[in-house]
Design a protein around this motif. Sequence first.
Motif, PDB file in Angstrom:
ATOM      1  N   UNK A  77       0.825  -1.211   0.000  1.00 38.23           N
ATOM      2  CA  UNK A  77       0.000   0.000   0.000  1.00 38.23           C
ATOM      3  C   UNK A  77       0.860   1.262   0.000  1.00 38.23           C
ATOM      4  N   UNK A  78       2.139   1.095   0.310  1.00 39.45           N
ATOM      5  CA  UNK A  78       3.027   2.247   0.500  1.00 39.45           C
ATOM      6  C   UNK A  78       4.252   2.151  -0.400  1.00 39.45           C
ATOM      7  N   UNK A  79       4.813   3.305  -0.701  1.00 38.86           N
ATOM      8  CA  UNK A  79       6.021   3.355  -1.520  1.00 38.86           C
ATOM      9  C   UNK A  79       7.283   3.263  -0.672  1.00 38.86           C
ATOM     10  N   UNK A  80       7.172   3.693   0.599  1.00 35.35           N
ATOM     11  CA  UNK A  80       8.329   3.704   1.487  1.00 35.35           C
ATOM     12  C   UNK A  80       7.923   3.157   2.856  1.00 35.35           C
ATOM     13  N   UNK A  81       8.703   2.212   3.357  1.00 32.78           N
ATOM     14  CA  UNK A  81       8.507   1.665   4.693  1.00 32.78           C
ATOM     15  C   UNK A  81       9.725   2.051   5.528  1.00 32.78           C
ATOM     16  N   UNK A  82       9.482   2.559   6.746  1.00 37.97           N
ATOM     17  CA  UNK A  82      10.588   2.961   7.620  1.00 37.97           C
ATOM     18  C   UNK A  82      10.642   2.034   8.838  1.00 37.97           C
ATOM     19  N   UNK A  83      11.845   1.535   9.120  1.00 37.22           N
ATOM     20  CA  UNK A  83      12.065   0.636  10.243  1.00 37.22           C
ATOM     21  C   UNK A  83      12.771   1.413  11.356  1.00 37.22           C
ATOM     22  N   UNK A  84      12.145   1.616  12.511  1.00 37.86           N
ATOM     23  CA  UNK A  84      12.793   2.340  13.614  1.00 37.86           C
ATOM     24  C   UNK A  84      14.063   1.638  14.107  1.00 37.86           C
ATOM     25  N   UNK A  85      14.797   2.312  14.962  1.00 32.06           N
ATOM     26  CA  UNK A  85      16.059   1.778  15.471  1.00 32.06           C
ATOM     27  C   UNK A  85      15.835   0.598  16.413  1.00 32.06           C
ATOM     28  N   UNK A  86      16.863  -0.256  16.442  1.00 31.59           N
ATOM     29  CA  UNK A  86      16.932  -1.383  17.387  1.00 31.59           C
ATOM     30  C   UNK A  86      15.798  -2.382  17.237  1.00 31.59           C
ATOM     31  N   UNK A  87      15.248  -2.502  16.038  1.00 30.43           N
ATOM     32  CA  UNK A  87      14.218  -3.509  15.824  1.00 30.43           C
ATOM     33  C   UNK A  87      14.852  -4.904  15.758  1.00 30.43           C
ATOM     34  N   UNK A  88      14.100  -5.884  16.236  1.00 28.86           N
ATOM     35  CA  UNK A  88      14.521  -7.286  16.227  1.00 28.86           C
ATOM     36  C   UNK A  88      13.459  -8.080  15.479  1.00 28.86           C
ATOM     37  N   UNK A  89      13.486  -7.954  14.158  1.00 31.49           N
ATOM     38  CA  UNK A  89      12.441  -8.542  13.318  1.00 31.49           C
ATOM     39  C   UNK A  89      12.680 -10.034  13.111  1.00 31.49           C
ATOM     40  N   UNK A  90      11.601 -10.792  13.081  1.00 29.65           N
ATOM     41  CA  UNK A  90      11.747 -12.224  12.835  1.00 29.65           C
ATOM     42  C   UNK A  90      11.953 -12.488  11.343  1.00 29.65           C
ATOM     43  N   UNK A  91      12.258 -13.738  11.005  1.00 27.80           N
ATOM     44  CA  UNK A  91      12.582 -14.091   9.620  1.00 27.80           C
ATOM     45  C   UNK A  91      11.405 -13.853   8.686  1.00 27.80           C
ATOM     46  N   UNK A  92      10.186 -14.085   9.193  1.00 28.73           N
ATOM     47  CA  UNK A  92       9.009 -13.916   8.341  1.00 28.73           C
ATOM     48  C   UNK A  92       8.854 -12.466   7.887  1.00 28.73           C
ATOM     49  N   UNK A  93       9.019 -11.531   8.811  1.00 30.16           N
ATOM     50  CA  UNK A  93       8.901 -10.115   8.467  1.00 30.16           C
ATOM     51  C   UNK A  93      10.064  -9.682   7.581  1.00 30.16           C
ATOM     52  N   UNK A  94      11.254 -10.146   7.904  1.00 35.81           N
ATOM     53  CA  UNK A  94      12.427  -9.806   7.082  1.00 35.81           C
ATOM     54  C   UNK A  94      12.251 -10.292   5.657  1.00 35.81           C
ATOM     55  N   UNK A  95      11.718 -11.482   5.494  1.00 33.27           N
ATOM     56  CA  UNK A  95      11.490 -12.016   4.150  1.00 33.27           C
ATOM     57  C   UNK A  95      10.427 -11.209   3.413  1.00 33.27           C
ATOM     58  N   UNK A  96       9.388 -10.776   4.138  1.00 35.36           N
ATOM     59  CA  UNK A  96       8.360  -9.946   3.514  1.00 35.36           C
ATOM     60  C   UNK A  96       8.945  -8.619   3.034  1.00 35.36           C
ATOM     61  N   UNK A  97       9.809  -8.034   3.835  1.00 28.38           N
ATOM     62  CA  UNK A  97      10.434  -6.767   3.453  1.00 28.38           C
ATOM     63  C   UNK A  97      11.330  -6.950   2.228  1.00 28.38           C
TER      64      UNK A  97
END
Length: 615
Positions: free
Chosen positions: A464-484
């Motif tokens: 839905x968006x052209x730009x996604x911003x990830x705040x500092x010190x995030x600890x994303x799981x593999x599923x979210x990382x793969x989606x990104x």
Amino acid sequence: MKRALSIAIIILMVVGGLVFYNFLSQMKRGSESVPISETYTFNRDWLKKGVILVFGQPPIDYLQTVGAKGTAWSVYFSGLNDYDRGYVNSLHKNAFIVCSGPPTVQSFITNDEKLKMDASCRDIYGNPIKFLGSDQYAMCGNNPKWQEFLMKRFEEHVNGGVDAILIDEIGYVDCFCDYCMEAFNSYLKSHYSNQELLSLFGISNISSFNYRKYLLEHGATSEWDDPNPKLLLEFYKARYSARVAFISKLIQHTRSVSGRVILFSGNLYGLQPNQQIYLPYLDFVIFEMPITPEKHEWLSYLKPLPGKHITTYLLAEAAAPEKPFIAFPDVFDFTVISEDEWKLWGHWLAEARMCGASFLLPYKAYTYGGGTYTIQADKISPYTRFFNEHSYLYDNVSRIAKVAILFDLHSTLFNSYLWKAYSAWESFENLGVTLQEAHIPFEVIYNGDGEFVNKSLTINDLNKYSIIIIPKNYDLNDEVSNLLNKYIKQGGHVITMDNLSQQSDVVSEIKAISVDIGLETNASKDVGLMVYEKGGSLIVHVINYKYDTQTKTFASQTNIEINVTLPGNVNPAGKTLKAINLPDGSEATVKYTIIGGKLNIIIPKLNEYLILHFK
């Protein structure tokens, strides 16, 4: 970590003081119940976004004047009594709803001295914890005697005829009593094998392990001194799990005995991550929100009066888009806001409404340290009337934004270490204010942790968006990382704040990407802008944050130029652009031009708040 502990203590003090005053003010009232009116129909039809409620027990004419639907935090603080029941009946006879606010931690809500001592929270040394430094105790939500007491108290609220119950101190978990230590052991046993307990935490015998004694043996004065940060992390997971389980049980029990519609809200203070975990169990949210940096210096994102809170509302919408959210200053803020500053309340209503939320009005609301705070009906009614009469400009709209901030509950609640979780939350909040002040239209996309909030991201959410911003010190799981990564391969852009040296660098990063963010303006950072689409037309909200504490009014801003990229299905040709001003509702025609698919507008003067829309 000590900073986070201070936050928890302050939150306790804030929410506790609120109910303490109401309890004292009602101690002399009767305790006998009055039958529920047989002619009143309980329903949830009143529960809509933007609903206006009033804190306390205002008279009927006050509610009618301000256009409120009913009251909240209003009755039965000290239990069922005739006085409050009469008030409930009078409201129901006049078609108003009542939302009570039972405390869940303060010992003064019972006269049973033995219960107070038996079920009080304990500090690391095993001593009872005093509430707000008074002679009252804080009570433990894991103690079965206190749980039984609260279940009966909630039954009383149902019998007292309330439409909804607001659970105050919903997230209180600060206790080292035997029940809490047993709960921690049960949690560890259910999540780790004996071998893992030994290798990860040095626990050789979970049956005899006592976390409080373990801390004391290591010279700790609180859990934050735990030499094993991983064990500290598990301790907080156990605390939250036990509290959520009880709140869920309390709500289910109350519903089961009610025999009618009974709705639930909760004071999710500041909408912080450790409060969001109760969202799945609530029908709506009325929450205290820190407003002023003078009283909340530990919240780096807070701005001077009137504050800037768009990020909080966008987070609420992302977390539970179907649920109404109603904010309210905490009782510390009342000590720096005078009743003469009534224009602030109109501003806060406007800010909340332009984001799809609402704001609670105070009638004899408790002020920390003593006294009460009331917003006069004749002062605020022009504002509430404005929103009620122009509800068509707020309902069924679609916000226009090409940028989104990712909120990840795991990263902000637990992370790999608790200090990183706090830092990630702080980064998220600061990032939202940075985008707001730079006039970059944005939204929040929400990813739950899969345990407390089961809300998962999809690639469609990102696209839905052209730009996604990830705040500092995030600890994303593999599923979210793969989606990104998939999102990037499909042409999306991701900005990771860990890669930037300063928070403000995100603005230049966004502008360096060849994406039309949809809005350009010469407005100062003390102007807030939000653009919506509805029925092939545009709605632009413009709000003034330039507040003068000396004159207690908003300083006008002039010649604000706005360029909005027109969506493909919006064609304003032949239409008149109108500006409606708050609070008087005066309407003026605004000249505009369309060049290269962009709508150009110049606002001659902004006082408090206005809405631009086409007719």
